[in-house]
Design a protein around this motif. Structure first.
Motif, short mmCIF file in Angstrom:
data_model
loop_
_atom_site.label_atom_id
_atom_site.label_comp_id
_atom_site.label_asym_id
_atom_site.label_seq_id
_atom_site.Cartn_x
_atom_site.Cartn_y
_atom_site.Cartn_z
N SER A 294 0.88 -1.30 0.27
CA SER A 294 -0.02 0.00 0.08
C SER A 294 1.08 1.26 -0.07
CB SER A 294 -0.99 -0.01 1.31
OG SER A 294 -1.73 -1.22 1.14
N LEU A 295 0.83 1.88 -1.26
CA LEU A 295 1.66 3.26 -1.36
C LEU A 295 0.76 4.25 -1.60
CD1 LEU A 295 5.01 3.00 -2.82
CD2 LEU A 295 4.52 3.42 -0.48
N ASP A 296 0.00 4.81 -0.69
CA ASP A 296 -1.40 5.73 -1.21
C ASP A 296 -0.89 6.73 -2.22
OD1 ASP A 296 -2.91 4.44 0.64
OD2 ASP A 296 -2.28 5.60 2.19
N HIS A 297 0.31 7.22 -2.28
CA HIS A 297 0.79 8.08 -3.27
C HIS A 297 2.23 8.02 -3.56
CE1 HIS A 297 1.29 12.01 -5.38
NE2 HIS A 297 0.06 11.98 -5.73
N TYR A 298 2.82 8.41 -4.86
CA TYR A 298 4.11 8.23 -5.21
C TYR A 298 4.91 9.22 -4.59
CZ TYR A 298 2.29 11.58 -8.57
OH TYR A 298 1.80 12.56 -9.45
N ARG A 299 4.55 10.38 -3.93
CA ARG A 299 5.15 11.28 -3.09
C ARG A 299 4.98 11.04 -1.70
NH1 ARG A 299 2.57 15.40 -7.02
NH2 ARG A 299 3.98 15.85 -8.47
N GLY A 300 6.11 11.12 -1.05
CA GLY A 300 6.11 10.73 0.42
C GLY A 300 5.19 11.59 1.16
N LEU A 301 5.10 12.76 1.03
CA LEU A 301 4.30 13.55 1.93
C LEU A 301 2.74 13.44 1.69
CD1 LEU A 301 6.26 17.12 1.44
CD2 LEU A 301 6.07 15.52 3.64
N ARG A 302 2.58 13.20 0.76
CA ARG A 302 0.93 12.75 0.35
C ARG A 302 0.80 11.31 1.20
NH1 ARG A 302 -1.30 15.49 -4.26
NH2 ARG A 302 -1.31 17.77 -3.73
N HIS A 303 1.41 10.50 0.96
CA HIS A 303 1.30 9.17 1.64
C HIS A 303 1.45 9.25 3.12
CE1 HIS A 303 1.99 4.79 2.09
NE2 HIS A 303 2.83 5.16 3.44
N ASP A 304 2.27 9.97 3.66
CA ASP A 304 2.24 10.39 5.06
C ASP A 304 1.12 11.18 5.69
OD1 ASP A 304 4.62 9.02 4.79
OD2 ASP A 304 5.98 10.44 5.46
N GLU A 305 0.26 11.89 4.81
CA GLU A 305 -0.77 12.57 5.46
C GLU A 305 -1.64 11.65 6.01
OE1 GLU A 305 -2.65 14.97 2.07
OE2 GLU A 305 -0.84 15.74 1.60
N LEU A 306 -1.81 10.26 5.20
CA LEU A 306 -2.85 9.36 5.49
C LEU A 306 -2.22 8.33 6.60
CD1 LEU A 306 -4.37 8.70 1.92
CD2 LEU A 306 -5.13 10.44 3.73
N ARG A 307 -0.95 8.01 6.37
CA ARG A 307 -0.43 7.03 7.32
C ARG A 307 0.28 7.43 8.36
NH1 ARG A 307 -1.48 1.90 4.80
NH2 ARG A 307 -2.65 2.20 2.91
N GLY A 308 0.68 8.63 8.36
CA GLY A 308 1.54 9.01 9.50
C GLY A 308 3.12 9.24 9.19
N MET A 309 3.74 10.43 9.63
CA MET A 309 5.12 10.71 9.42
C MET A 309 6.12 9.77 9.29
SD MET A 309 4.71 13.63 7.90
CE MET A 309 6.82 13.93 7.94
N GLY A 310 6.78 9.35 8.26
CA GLY A 310 7.76 8.19 8.16
C GLY A 310 7.35 6.97 7.74
N SER A 311 5.96 6.79 7.35
CA SER A 311 5.58 5.55 7.01
C SER A 311 5.97 5.42 5.51
CB SER A 311 4.00 5.57 6.88
OG SER A 311 3.33 6.67 6.26
N PHE A 312 6.15 6.11 4.76
CA PHE A 312 6.61 6.08 3.26
C PHE A 312 7.96 5.78 3.34
CE2 PHE A 312 8.06 7.88 -0.55
CZ PHE A 312 7.21 7.20 -1.75
N ARG A 313 8.81 6.35 4.17
CA ARG A 313 10.12 5.81 4.10
C ARG A 313 10.40 4.29 4.78
NH1 ARG A 313 11.61 9.59 6.87
NH2 ARG A 313 11.76 8.63 9.01
N ALA A 314 9.36 4.03 5.70
CA ALA A 314 9.52 2.72 6.03
C ALA A 314 9.09 1.98 5.06
CB ALA A 314 8.46 2.51 7.57
N SER A 315 7.90 2.04 4.26
CA SER A 315 7.30 0.99 3.26
C SER A 315 8.59 1.11 2.13
CB SER A 315 6.19 1.71 2.68
OG SER A 315 5.13 1.52 3.95
N LEU A 316 9.32 1.90 1.89
CA LEU A 316 10.05 1.69 0.79
C LEU A 316 11.33 0.98 1.40
CD1 LEU A 316 10.61 5.37 -0.88
CD2 LEU A 316 9.33 3.23 -1.65
#
Length: 315
Positions: free
Chosen positions: A148-170
């Motif tokens: 689940s990557l809600d958006h290809y930009r980390g800030l957008r993804h983290d809006e929904l899942r919390g700061m740092g979640s995009f980096r952790a998923s990557l």
């Protein structure tokens, strides 16, 4: 002059007719190709607008077990369902301590496996990493993890899942790529982009990271329409199939069912689809035989996600 006409029924209440009195569309299980298992609603994070309200405290659906999964795999054979894919969703499936065993059971039964995950800490625990690597080596190409990557930009993804979640998923995806585990991605269409622009953005991300994911392939990059139960949406009548140029077998409940285990229940139950795990109107019984019943399209998700949105959770 008094109007003695009866008031119209509210939308999405009568399984037989819509609020206007038209026959409601119904869908039969015409080609069961995917059986889903909800592994439990517990998740390591709580996301905004999660359709199933997964969180570290939501256990409305409890952990299902390998033995329970194996029972339904046996039922697939007995019923002669032409199931090619077993899907696991949550919650976060890798929170369930039996996740590797359940995936193994499905693979040994001859099915492809699709696991939906956020690729974060639960997946990256040593026991889970060892299990994923082992199953991938023993059943190459037959197990896919959809991240689940809600958006290809980390800030957008983290809006929904919390700061740092995009980096952790990557980080988790980089490990999967290094292990040669097939991956797919699920994104959300809630920021006003069209399909082409979203796919272009994801393609750039995949290229930068070296991920072997084709952003133009709708099975490898699934872009889900937004599901807002409060939005005004049309009901689907029998006449809509011809009007929309669609057929009943084009929607998800024609091809799949989901097994859930409710908190306090002795046995799992089968529901019509992955989107409606809590609504009792869409619980079909405790066996696959009972789950062959027709499904009335009596929920807003039936319209916005499946019929009009054209989406499916399957791979």
């Amino acid at each position: 002059m008094r109007d003695d006409r009866p008031e119209a029924s509210p939308k999405f209440t009568d399984p037989l007719v819509t609020a206007s009195g038209a026959p409601r569309a119904r869908v039969r299980l015409s080609r069961p190709s995917t059986l889903w298992f909800n592994t439990g609603t517990l998740c390591n994070i709580a996301c905004d607008a999660c359709y199933i309200e997964s969180s570290p405290t939501n256990d409305r659906l409890v952990y299902i077990t390998r033995a329970e999964v194996e029972d339904f795999l046996t039922q697939i054979t007995r019923r002669g369902w032409p199931v090619g894919e077993i899907g696991f969703t949550g919650g976060e499936p890798f929170m369930n301590p039996e996740m590797i065993g359940m995936a193994e059971a499905a693979l040994l039964a001859g099915h492809a496996v699709l696991i939906l995950t956020n690729a974060m800490l639960p997946m990256m625990r040593p026991t889970m990493k060892e299990g994923i690597a082992r199953l991938n080596a023993e059943h190459p190409g037959r197990m896919t993890l959809r991240v689940s990557l809600d958006h290809y930009r980390g800030l957008r993804h983290d809006e929904l899942r919390g700061m740092g979640s995009f980096r952790a998923s990557l980080k988790g995806m980089r490990w999967l790529q290094a292990e040669g585990v097939p991956m797919a991605v699920a994104g959300r269409m809630i920021w006003g982009e069209d399909d082409a622009a979203a796919r272009q953005g994801y393609a750039a991300l995949f290229a930068r990271e070296g991920f072997a994911i084709d952003a133009e392939d709708p099975a490898q990059l699934v872009l889900f329409p937004e599901m807002d139960e409060t939005a005004e949406v049309p009901e689907i009548t029998e006449a809509c199939w011809d009007i929309l140029g669609k057929t009943p077998d084009s929607v998800m409940c024609a091809t799949s069912r989901m097994v859930v285990k409710r908190h306090g229940a002795e046995r799992p139950a089968v529901v019509s689809c992955t989107l409606l795990p809590y609504d009792p109107r869409f619980e079909l019984g405790e066996t696959l035989a009972e789950a062959e019943a027709e499904v009335a399209l009596n929920h807003p998700h039936c319209a916005t996600f499946c019929v009009l949105g054209g989406a499916s959770c399957s791979g």
